[in-house]
Structure formats: structure tokens, C-alpha cells
Design an enzyme around this catalytic site. Structure first.
Site, short mmCIF file in Angstrom:
data_model
loop_
_atom_site.label_atom_id
_atom_site.label_comp_id
_atom_site.label_asym_id
_atom_site.label_seq_id
_atom_site.Cartn_x
_atom_site.Cartn_y
_atom_site.Cartn_z
N LYS A 1 -22.32 25.06 -1.03
CA LYS A 1 -23.63 24.53 -1.29
C LYS A 1 -23.71 23.05 -0.91
O LYS A 1 -24.79 22.47 -0.81
CB LYS A 1 -23.93 24.63 -2.79
CG LYS A 1 -23.89 26.02 -3.35
CD LYS A 1 -24.05 25.96 -4.87
CE LYS A 1 -23.66 27.28 -5.49
NZ LYS A 1 -23.54 27.16 -6.98
N GLY A 2 -22.53 22.46 -0.69
CA GLY A 2 -22.45 21.01 -0.54
C GLY A 2 -23.27 20.42 0.60
O GLY A 2 -23.70 19.27 0.53
N GLU B 1 -21.30 19.99 7.77
CA GLU B 1 -20.36 19.97 6.63
C GLU B 1 -20.57 18.74 5.77
O GLU B 1 -20.80 17.65 6.30
CB GLU B 1 -18.92 19.94 7.15
CG GLU B 1 -18.22 21.28 7.17
CD GLU B 1 -17.67 21.70 5.81
OE1 GLU B 1 -18.24 21.30 4.76
OE2 GLU B 1 -16.67 22.43 5.79
N ASP B 2 -20.44 18.91 4.48
CA ASP B 2 -20.54 17.77 3.57
C ASP B 2 -19.34 16.84 3.72
O ASP B 2 -19.47 15.65 3.93
CB ASP B 2 -20.67 18.25 2.12
CG ASP B 2 -19.66 19.35 1.75
OD1 ASP B 2 -18.78 19.68 2.57
OD2 ASP B 2 -19.77 19.90 0.64
N ASP C 1 -11.78 17.24 3.77
CA ASP C 1 -10.67 16.65 3.00
C ASP C 1 -9.37 16.96 3.74
O ASP C 1 -8.98 16.25 4.66
CB ASP C 1 -10.72 17.23 1.58
CG ASP C 1 -9.71 16.57 0.64
OD1 ASP C 1 -8.93 15.72 1.11
OD2 ASP C 1 -9.68 16.92 -0.54
N LYS D 1 -12.11 12.37 4.85
CA LYS D 1 -11.01 11.64 4.20
C LYS D 1 -9.82 11.55 5.16
O LYS D 1 -9.65 12.42 6.02
CB LYS D 1 -10.59 12.38 2.93
CG LYS D 1 -11.68 12.39 1.85
CD LYS D 1 -11.14 12.96 0.56
CE LYS D 1 -12.24 13.30 -0.40
NZ LYS D 1 -11.75 13.98 -1.60
N ARG E 1 -24.86 17.13 -7.87
CA ARG E 1 -25.25 17.37 -6.47
C ARG E 1 -26.51 16.60 -6.07
O ARG E 1 -26.70 16.27 -4.91
CB ARG E 1 -25.54 18.87 -6.25
CG ARG E 1 -24.31 19.76 -6.30
CD ARG E 1 -24.68 21.13 -5.77
NE ARG E 1 -23.73 22.17 -6.15
CZ ARG E 1 -22.58 22.41 -5.50
NH1 ARG E 1 -22.25 21.70 -4.46
NH2 ARG E 1 -21.78 23.37 -5.91
P1 5GP Z 1 -10.66 20.92 2.73
O1 5GP Z 1 -10.35 22.34 3.13
O2 5GP Z 1 -11.10 20.06 3.90
O3 5GP Z 1 -9.52 20.29 1.96
O4 5GP Z 1 -11.82 20.98 1.65
C1 5GP Z 1 -13.13 21.13 2.04
C2 5GP Z 1 -14.05 21.44 0.88
O5 5GP Z 1 -13.52 21.01 -0.38
C3 5GP Z 1 -15.36 20.69 1.05
O6 5GP Z 1 -16.27 21.41 1.84
C4 5GP Z 1 -15.80 20.50 -0.38
O7 5GP Z 1 -16.49 21.66 -0.80
C5 5GP Z 1 -14.50 20.38 -1.15
N1 5GP Z 1 -14.15 18.96 -1.34
C6 5GP Z 1 -13.23 18.24 -0.68
N2 5GP Z 1 -13.17 16.99 -1.13
C7 5GP Z 1 -14.10 16.89 -2.12
C8 5GP Z 1 -14.55 15.81 -2.96
O8 5GP Z 1 -14.09 14.67 -2.93
N3 5GP Z 1 -15.55 16.11 -3.84
C9 5GP Z 1 -16.11 17.35 -3.93
N4 5GP Z 1 -17.07 17.50 -4.83
N5 5GP Z 1 -15.71 18.38 -3.15
C10 5GP Z 1 -14.74 18.15 -2.24
#
Ligand code: 5GP
Length: 199
Positions: A60-61, A116-117, A120, A148, A182
Site C-alpha cells: 500500500k506504501g 515504489e515507496d 531498503d 536506503k 501513512r
Molecule cells: P526491501 O525488500 O527493499 O528490504 O523492503 C522493501 C519494502 O519493505 C518496502 O516496499 C516497504 O514496504 C518496506 N520497508 C522498507 N524500509 C521501510 C521503512 O523504513 N519504513 C517502512 N514503513 N517500511 C519499509
């Protein structure tokens, strides 16, 4: 003249005290988000001139970003949404992804831009790109509001990035903590008390 139905907001300091008691530090202000989206939209318009783009938002982000970006674009767009859940702890993903909601239509031959929001570890996006690529789009690119540093360790080709932020857990502008925060118009970290309270 300022009538009773008009509000005039004078922004004197974009890093002014956050307007929510659970926010520790504002990392990206409302004004910075708005001007970055305009900047990214102009780049997308230039890159896709004469073509129609299919925006794929990751629920939903990415909802806030999708709404603001799509309206800032002059390029003709259509929208699709996908929901995925990544197996792992609540604060880090494992890269093993399950589709909770798939696209409603085929993307074959379309110019797809994934919205994408935040990236990470990059594992979720890496899986998603592989999955979407297998469906035969004419092109496939990514626009992410936040990234990040850790994500840069894996080989990800992200064409449009809004802001590189430190490796802290952030909320706001679509991002949640236990489904809260959100709707904040800025991105910030939570206070230790808010984290301890579990959202
Ligand atoms: P990744 O697979 O890149 O580690 O994680 C991606 C997903 O994790 C993002 O689309 C998001 O939903 C969630 N996510 C990663 N970092 C954060 C953060 O700092 N805050 C929040 N609320 N969600 C995050």
C-alpha cells in the site's frame, strides 16, 4: 484577498518541528517531496515522450506517490496495482515474496514504470522486476521515492530515485508502522516511545 474558504500557509522553515507527536525527526519535508515529484515527473515526461506509460504501484506504501506522480505527469498513463508480501521479520525482508494481489491486465508490449515507496535491502524489488520482466513488457523501469544505502549492495537498476536516506525505519507519505502514519505528508523517524508502543 483571503476569503473565509482560503488558507494561506507561510512556510518559513521546511524542517520546522514535525506536526505529529510520534515523529522524532523529519527526514524529508512535505515541500521537498512535492518539488522532487515535479522534478521526477519532468524527467519521466522527457524520457517517454510520445509513448504511453503503464504505472505499476506497489500497495500500500506507494499509493500517495502514485497519486501525486500520476497527476504531475504530462505523459499519458494508465495505472495498475500489485500487492506483495515479503517473508521475513517486521523490519527486514528475506527476498522470498508472495503475490497478494496481482495485476489485472497483461503488461506485454507495454512501457512499464514500477512506482515504489522505498527500497531498503532491494530484495523485494529485485524479485518483482524478475517477475514482471518474464511477462514481456516493452520496457521496464523503476521510480522510487526513497532509497536506503543497503540497497546499493545488490545489483538493482533504479532509473529514478527521489531521496537517498540513512538506514533508519521511517514512516509517512504512504509508509506505515502497524498500518499507522501513512497519511503524514512528510517522511520521518518515530520516537522510541512510539516504537515501543507498537504503533
Ligand atoms: P526491501 O525488500 O527493499 O528490504 O523492503 C522493501 C519494502 O519493505 C518496502 O516496499 C516497504 O514496504 C518496506 N520497508 C522498507 N524500509 C521501510 C521503512 O523504513 N519504513 C517502512 N514503513 N517500511 C519499509
Amino acid at each position: 484577498m483571503v476569503g473565509p474558504h482560503r488558507y494561506v500557509r507561510v512556510v518559513t522553515d521546511t524542517h520546522a518541528a514535525p506536526s505529529h507527536p510520534d515523529i522524532g525527526e523529519v527526514l524529508v519535508s512535505t515541500e521537498e517531496i512535492a518539488s522532487k515529484i515535479t522534478e521526477l515527473a519532468r524527467r519521466v515526461d522527457a524520457d517517454y515522450a510520445g509513448r504511453e506509460v503503464l504505472l505499476v504501484g506497489v500497495l500500500k506504501g506507494a499509493v500517495m506517490l502514485m497519486a501525486d506522480l500520476s497527476r504531475a505527469l504530462e505523459t499519458p498513463v494508465t495505472m495498475e496495482f500489485m500487492a506483495v508480501s515479503s517473508y521475513g521479520s517486521s523490519t527486514s525482508s528475506s527476498g522470498v515474496v508472495r503475490i497478494l494481489k496481482d495485476l489485472d491486465r497483461s503488461i506485454e508490449g507495454r512501457h512499464v514504470l514500477v512506482v515504489e515507496d522505498i527500497i531498503d535491502s532491494g530484495l523485494t524489488l529485485s524479485w518483482l522486476l524478475k517477475n514482471l520482466r518474464s511477462r514481456g513488457p516493452a520496457s521496464l523501469e523503476v521510480l522510487a521515492l526513497l532509497r536506503k544505502p543497503e540497497s546499493q549492495a545488490i545489483d538493482l537498476d533504479v532509473r529514478y530515485v527521489g531521496f537517498d536516506i540513512p538506514s533508519a525505519f521511517v514512516v509517512g507519505y504512504g509508509l506505515d508502522y502497524a498500518e499507522r502514519y501513512r497519511t503524514l505528508s512528510f517522511v520521518g523517524t518515530l520516537t522510541p516511545a512510539a516504537i515501543a508502543a507498537g504503533g
